[in-house]
Write an enzyme that holds these catalytic residues in place. Structure first.
Site: not given
Ligand code: NAD
Ligand code: WQD
Length: 350
Positions: A135, A160, A164
């Site tokens: 991330s 969290y 990562k």
């Molecule tokens: P998500 O929660 O939709 O998907 C994660 C999945 O993993 C879920 O289906 C959950 O049930 C499963 N899971 C969690 N722990 C588990 C375990 N111990 N065993 C088996 N299954 C398990 O999340 P997502 O948004 O699809 O994110 C996927 C990956 O990408 C994650 O590693 C997240 O940290 C990373 N990521 C997400 C974002 C974002 O904003 N969505 C941004 C950067 C990185």
């Molecule tokens: C985006 C922008 C908020 C909600 C998070 C995690 C990051 C990554 C992605 C996994 C920000 C603003 C949000 C609301 C708002 N995940 N906001 N009103 O914070 O960039 O990142 O998700 O790795 O680790 O921290 O994403 O979608 O929460 O926010 O104004 O109700 O929207 O302040 O500027 P963020 P977000």
């Protein structure tokens, strides 16, 4: 645990967290590219019904095994029954930033133990390739924008975020000690949107913490108004700036990363790529683009900054563009419209 009845010639990919948001979109793209997918998920943050959505898009229902990756004996049994896995894409993790501050041990246990178990099995069962979901959170608030892969990581803002960072290091160190393993860490910026078919999308539990699900739920009438967290940042309009990447574009990058590993095209055992659009967008610009693309007016108000938020970040995508031959293609309005079509579908709005 059933034995695999796959054709031994077809390349099998294990997708952990494959019923989740990014995982499900990636499974679609992997199947479209001809890979056979096996999903492992404990359904802690997703639903088994996602498999139906994947099947309706691709015509193929992926194999699915439900267990928790922190249960090593179950993982071991899984790998002894599926002996033809070419690569792992490791999405499974707990991802709610706020919850991780409240329950750090849950996050460290789930995210770190899952990763360690997986790498131990990879070594034991001779699986060469792994792609890891990292991330942009590892950059914190960078001193210089946009961020390249060489931008120094900063101390994590949350447990969290720290998982990562530590998981990246666990992967790097494991590969250094076990050169038969190759890995790619993909640093996602802000994934948003849904599949254009509206068969799969993001399914946040409870009140969404992320911006775009909160926007679509407000438009759908589930929330009365969107709170914009801060308008006094040093940005184009005072609201915070992020790099919002379409989830289908993001999913396609995973297929390219898997191909790169399977075809031995990687330049080193451990590689890192930023996955973003390269463009910073403010919260107020998101609201405007949502209204333009959907024709729906959004109720919103400006409130105080959210604790722990950074001011601005966006990616330098040159390395991913040139080295992977991957580029984000979908525009912001198209992406927000896909998120809205998904929200309408799950809420039964016509
Ligand atoms: P998500 O929660 O939709 O998907 C994660 C999945 O993993 C879920 O289906 C959950 O049930 C499963 N899971 C969690 N722990 C588990 C375990 N111990 N065993 C088996 N299954 C398990 O999340 P997502 O948004 O699809 O994110 C996927 C990956 O990408 C994650 O590693 C997240 O940290 C990373 N990521 C997400 C974002 C974002 O904003 N969505 C941004 C950067 C990185
Ligand atoms: C985006 C922008 C908020 C909600 C998070 C995690 C990051 C990554 C992605 C996994 C920000 C603003 C949000 C609301 C708002 N995940 N906001 N009103 O914070 O960039 O990142 O998700 O790795 O680790 O921290 O994403 O979608 O929460 O926010 O104004 O109700 O929207 O302040 O500027 P963020 P977000």
């Amino acid at each position: 645990m059933p034995h695999s009845n796959f054709d031994m010639e077809t390349k099998q990919i294990l997708v952990t967290g494959g019923t989740g948001y990014i995982g499900s979109h990636t499974v679609v793209e992997l199947q479209n590219a001809g890979y056979e997918v096996i999903i492992v998920d404990n359904l802690s943050n997703s639903s088994v019904e996602v498999l139906g959505g994947i099947e309706r898009i691709t015509g193929i229902r992926p194999a699915f095994e439900q267990f928790d990756l922190i249960e090593k004996d179950k993982m071991d049994a899984f790998f002894s029954s599926y002996r033809n896995i070419e690569a792992i894409i490791h999405f499974a993790a707990s991802k709610a930033v706020g919850e991780s501050v409240e329950k750090p041990l849950l996050y460290y246990r789930n995210n770190l133990v899952s990763m360690i178990n997986l790498l131990e099995c990879q070594i034991k069962y001779g699986i060469s390739n792994i792609v890891f979901s990292s991330s942009c959170t590892v950059y914190g608030q960078p001193d210089v924008l946009p961020v390249t892969e060489n931008t120094p990581r900063k101390d994590a803002e949350s447990p969290y975020g720290n998982t990562k960072r530590v998981n990246e290091d666990i992967l790097k160190d494991t590969i250094a000690a076990n050169p038969q393993i190759k890995g790619i860490a993909l640093r996602y910026f802000n994934p948003v949107g849904a599949h254009p078919s509206a068969e799969i999308g993001e399914l946040p539990l409870g009140i969404p913490a992320n911006l775009v699900p909160f926007v679509t739920q407000t438009a759908a009438g589930l929330r009365t108004e969107l709170m914009v967290f801060g308008n006094d940042y040093n940005t184009v309009d005072g609201s915070a700036v992020r790099d919002y990447i379409n989830v289908v574009d993001l999913a396609k990058a995973h297929v390219i990363a898997v191909n790169r590993l399977v075809e031995n095209k990687n330049k080193s055992g451990y590689e890192i790529f930023n996955l973003g659009t390269g463009t910073g967008i403010s919260v107020l610009e998101i609201i405007q683009a949502f209204e333009n693309s959907t024709g729906v007016k959004l109720n919103y108000k400006i409130v105080d900054r959210r604790a722990g938020d950074i001011e601005k970040i966006w990616a330098d995508t040159t390395y991913a563009n040139e080295e992977l031959g991957w580029k984000a293609e979908k525009g912001l309005e198209e992406t927000l419209l896909s998120a809205w079509n998904w929200e309408k579908k799950i809420r039964g709005i016509r």
